[in-house]
Design a protein around this motif. Structure first.
Motif, PDB file in Angstrom:
ATOM      1  N   PRO A   1      -5.468  37.841 -88.965  1.00 13.44           N
ATOM      2  CA  PRO A   1      -6.512  36.825 -89.120  1.00 13.44           C
ATOM      3  C   PRO A   1      -7.824  37.132 -88.403  1.00 13.44           C
ATOM      4  CG  PRO A   1      -4.699  35.991 -87.784  1.00 13.44           C
ATOM      5  CD  PRO A   1      -4.279  37.322 -88.303  1.00 13.44           C
ATOM      6  N   ASP A   2      -7.802  38.005 -87.391  1.00 10.22           N
ATOM      7  CA  ASP A   2      -9.032  38.341 -86.665  1.00 10.22           C
ATOM      8  C   ASP A   2      -9.854  39.429 -87.361  1.00 10.22           C
ATOM      9  OD1 ASP A   2      -8.355  36.498 -84.743  1.00 10.22           O
ATOM     10  OD2 ASP A   2      -7.431  37.982 -83.416  1.00 10.22           O
ATOM     11  N   TRP A   3      -9.269  40.118 -88.310  1.00 10.07           N
ATOM     12  CA  TRP A   3      -9.992  41.180 -88.991  1.00 10.07           C
ATOM     13  C   TRP A   3     -10.875  40.590 -90.063  1.00 10.07           C
ATOM     14  CZ3 TRP A   3      -5.469  45.112 -89.856  1.00 10.07           C
ATOM     15  CH2 TRP A   3      -5.127  45.671 -88.622  1.00 10.07           C
ATOM     16  N   PRO A   4     -12.093  41.073 -90.162  1.00  7.25           N
ATOM     17  CA  PRO A   4     -12.976  40.534 -91.207  1.00  7.25           C
ATOM     18  C   PRO A   4     -12.509  40.976 -92.592  1.00  7.25           C
ATOM     19  CG  PRO A   4     -14.019  42.382 -90.090  1.00  7.25           C
ATOM     20  CD  PRO A   4     -12.736  42.109 -89.368  1.00  7.25           C
ATOM     21  N   ARG A   5     -12.826  40.161 -93.559  1.00  6.21           N
ATOM     22  CA  ARG A   5     -12.529  40.530 -94.941  1.00  6.21           C
ATOM     23  C   ARG A   5     -13.377  41.735 -95.320  1.00  6.21           C
ATOM     24  NH1 ARG A   5      -9.706  36.808 -97.784  1.00  6.21           N
ATOM     25  NH2 ARG A   5      -9.343  34.832 -96.760  1.00  6.21           N
ATOM     26  N   LEU A   6     -12.885  42.517 -96.247  1.00  5.12           N
ATOM     27  CA  LEU A   6     -13.613  43.681 -96.726  1.00  5.12           C
ATOM     28  C   LEU A   6     -13.820  43.510 -98.223  1.00  5.12           C
ATOM     29  CD1 LEU A   6     -14.668  46.498 -95.743  1.00  5.12           C
ATOM     30  CD2 LEU A   6     -12.543  47.441 -96.662  1.00  5.12           C
ATOM     31  N   THR A   7     -15.077  43.359 -98.636  1.00  2.00           N
ATOM     32  CA  THR A   7     -15.361  43.195-100.053  1.00  2.00           C
ATOM     33  C   THR A   7     -15.097  44.517-100.772  1.00  2.00           C
ATOM     34  OG1 THR A   7     -17.675  43.861 -99.945  1.00  2.00           O
ATOM     35  CG2 THR A   7     -17.173  41.503 -99.531  1.00  2.00           C
ATOM     36  N   TRP A   8     -15.000  44.433-102.095  1.00  2.00           N
ATOM     37  CA  TRP A   8     -14.799  45.627-102.907  1.00  2.00           C
ATOM     38  C   TRP A   8     -15.965  46.605-102.711  1.00  2.00           C
ATOM     39  CZ3 TRP A   8     -11.533  48.710-104.911  1.00  2.00           C
ATOM     40  CH2 TRP A   8     -11.884  49.595-105.925  1.00  2.00           C
ATOM     41  N   SER A   9     -17.179  46.104-102.725  1.00  3.70           N
ATOM     42  CA  SER A   9     -18.348  46.977-102.519  1.00  3.70           C
ATOM     43  C   SER A   9     -18.290  47.672-101.163  1.00  3.70           C
ATOM     44  CB  SER A   9     -19.651  46.187-102.638  1.00  3.70           C
ATOM     45  OG  SER A   9     -19.851  45.768-103.953  1.00  3.70           O
ATOM     46  N   GLU A  10     -17.914  46.940-100.127  1.00  4.51           N
ATOM     47  CA  GLU A  10     -17.802  47.540 -98.798  1.00  4.51           C
ATOM     48  C   GLU A  10     -16.718  48.620 -98.770  1.00  4.51           C
ATOM     49  OE1 GLU A  10     -19.138  43.738 -96.000  1.00  4.51           O
ATOM     50  OE2 GLU A  10     -17.058  43.901 -96.691  1.00  4.51           O
ATOM     51  N   ALA A  11     -15.622  48.372 -99.466  1.00  3.11           N
ATOM     52  CA  ALA A  11     -14.544  49.363 -99.520  1.00  3.11           C
ATOM     53  C   ALA A  11     -15.011  50.631-100.227  1.00  3.11           C
ATOM     54  CB  ALA A  11     -13.318  48.770-100.224  1.00  3.11           C
ATOM     55  N   VAL A  12     -15.658  50.470-101.372  1.00  5.75           N
ATOM     56  CA  VAL A  12     -16.168  51.628-102.113  1.00  5.75           C
ATOM     57  C   VAL A  12     -17.173  52.391-101.256  1.00  5.75           C
ATOM     58  CG1 VAL A  12     -17.513  52.359-104.127  1.00  5.75           C
ATOM     59  CG2 VAL A  12     -15.719  50.616-104.383  1.00  5.75           C
ATOM     60  N   ASN A  13     -18.076  51.669-100.615  1.00  8.29           N
ATOM     61  CA  ASN A  13     -19.081  52.321 -99.768  1.00  8.29           C
ATOM     62  C   ASN A  13     -18.437  53.098 -98.628  1.00  8.29           C
ATOM     63  OD1 ASN A  13     -21.070  51.243-101.391  1.00  8.29           O
ATOM     64  ND2 ASN A  13     -21.521  49.553 -99.993  1.00  8.29           N
ATOM     65  N   SER A  14     -17.328  52.590 -98.100  1.00  4.29           N
ATOM     66  CA  SER A  14     -16.680  53.285 -96.988  1.00  4.29           C
ATOM     67  C   SER A  14     -16.122  54.639 -97.426  1.00  4.29           C
ATOM     68  CB  SER A  14     -15.569  52.417 -96.381  1.00  4.29           C
ATOM     69  OG  SER A  14     -14.445  52.358 -97.237  1.00  4.29           O
ATOM     70  N   TYR A  15     -15.741  54.764 -98.689  1.00 12.27           N
ATOM     71  CA  TYR A  15     -15.256  56.046 -99.199  1.00 12.27           C
ATOM     72  C   TYR A  15     -16.413  57.006 -99.479  1.00 12.27           C
ATOM     73  CZ  TYR A  15     -10.493  54.405 -99.869  1.00 12.27           C
ATOM     74  OH  TYR A  15      -9.216  53.948 -99.666  1.00 12.27           O
ATOM     75  N   ASN A  16     -17.598  56.482 -99.658  1.00 11.18           N
ATOM     76  CA  ASN A  16     -18.764  57.287 -99.999  1.00 11.18           C
ATOM     77  C   ASN A  16     -19.713  57.436 -98.813  1.00 11.18           C
ATOM     78  OD1 ASN A  16     -18.075  57.945-102.643  1.00 11.18           O
ATOM     79  ND2 ASN A  16     -18.882  56.015-103.423  1.00 11.18           N
ATOM     80  N   ARG A  17     -19.149  57.536 -97.625  1.00 11.69           N
ATOM     81  CA  ARG A  17     -19.907  57.748 -96.388  1.00 11.69           C
ATOM     82  C   ARG A  17     -19.332  59.004 -95.726  1.00 11.69           C
ATOM     83  NH1 ARG A  17     -18.833  53.051 -93.756  1.00 11.69           N
ATOM     84  NH2 ARG A  17     -20.442  52.036 -94.996  1.00 11.69           N
ATOM     85  N   PHE A  18     -20.213  59.982 -95.478  1.00  8.72           N
ATOM     86  CA  PHE A  18     -19.753  61.277 -95.000  1.00  8.72           C
ATOM     87  C   PHE A  18     -20.569  61.722 -93.790  1.00  8.72           C
ATOM     88  CE2 PHE A  18     -19.323  60.911 -99.572  1.00  8.72           C
ATOM     89  CZ  PHE A  18     -17.982  61.188 -99.762  1.00  8.72           C
ATOM     90  N   GLU A  19     -19.875  62.109 -92.731  1.00  6.41           N
ATOM     91  CA  GLU A  19     -20.533  62.672 -91.570  1.00  6.41           C
ATOM     92  C   GLU A  19     -20.896  64.115 -91.910  1.00  6.41           C
ATOM     93  OE1 GLU A  19     -19.544  62.247 -86.953  1.00  6.41           O
ATOM     94  OE2 GLU A  19     -17.953  61.487 -88.269  1.00  6.41           O
ATOM     95  N   VAL A  20     -22.163  64.466 -91.800  1.00  3.11           N
ATOM     96  CA  VAL A  20     -22.624  65.783 -92.240  1.00  3.11           C
ATOM     97  C   VAL A  20     -21.869  66.901 -91.541  1.00  3.11           C
ATOM     98  CG1 VAL A  20     -24.598  67.348 -92.417  1.00  3.11           C
ATOM     99  CG2 VAL A  20     -24.898  64.910 -92.900  1.00  3.11           C
ATOM    100  N   ASP A  21     -21.740  66.830 -90.222  1.00  6.58           N
ATOM    101  CA  ASP A  21     -21.075  67.940 -89.523  1.00  6.58           C
ATOM    102  C   ASP A  21     -19.580  68.009 -89.815  1.00  6.58           C
ATOM    103  OD1 ASP A  21     -20.296  65.756 -87.984  1.00  6.58           O
ATOM    104  OD2 ASP A  21     -20.653  66.742 -86.068  1.00  6.58           O
TER     105      ASP A  21
END
Length: 179
Positions: A79-99
């Motif tokens: 219950p303490d974890w925030p909800r994660l929208t579909w857009s937020e989930a997709v964006n999390s997969y499309n985030r890359f640390e360059v190094d």
């Protein structure tokens, strides 16, 4: 200092045996066709379309990995974890640390951050072109995000339009697609 001058200085420091100030000269002197072929996927990535969303494929076996992770509950829906929208989930997969796109780090270490920034800027351009070419009916933003820590440099890809449609089975609390 323009980008080619910066790239030339970085390449000269990394490869002192190459006698040129022209960055275009380097790939033929230090690389080979197999290295060129392997880097093609970095600059012109494969794109995976799942559940109405586009994902960049930069890891290998991406479709199976992403699909499997999307179908696996993240947690018990604490219950303490925030909800994660579909857009937020997709964006999390499309985030890359360059190094972190590379597992081999070479000298000169003092030029690493500069090289990551310039490579990130180039990838913004090529990834933007790739997304436009593959999905002309969609608009994406590709941004290089610099944080306060010099080693933390991110590439973020987001679909701007049309809005991503949330799959009916997406569970925001447990962060997975219920099947």
């Amino acid at each position: 200092m323009n980008i080619e001058t910066q790239i030339s200085a970085i390449l000269r420091a990394a490869f002192p045996e190459v006698d040129s100030d022209d960055p275009v000269f380097y790939y033929s002197q230090i690389g080979d066709v197999f290295q060129g072929l392997s880097y093609a996927w970095l600059f012109w990535p494969r794109l995976v379309f799942l559940h109405g969303a586009v994902f960049l494929a930069l890891e290998g076996n991406d479709e199976a990995i992403i699909s499997g992770r999307l179908k696996t509950p993240f947690a018990d829906g604490h219950p303490d974890w925030p909800r994660l929208t579909w857009s937020e989930a997709v964006n999390s997969y499309n985030r890359f640390e360059v190094d972190q796109l590379f597992r081999h780090w070479r000298e000169p270490g003092e030029r690493w951050a500069d090289a990551c920034v310039i490579l990130g800027r180039i990838l913004v351009e090529t990834w933007s072109a790739r997304l436009l070419q593959q999905y002309p009916g969609r608009a994406f933003s590709v941004e290089l995000v610099e944080t306060e820590a010099p080693a933390e440099l991110w590439l973020e890809v987001r679909q701007e339009s049309p809005d991503l449609a949330t799959p009916p089975s997406w569970n925001e609390r447990r962060r997975f697609l219920e099947m």
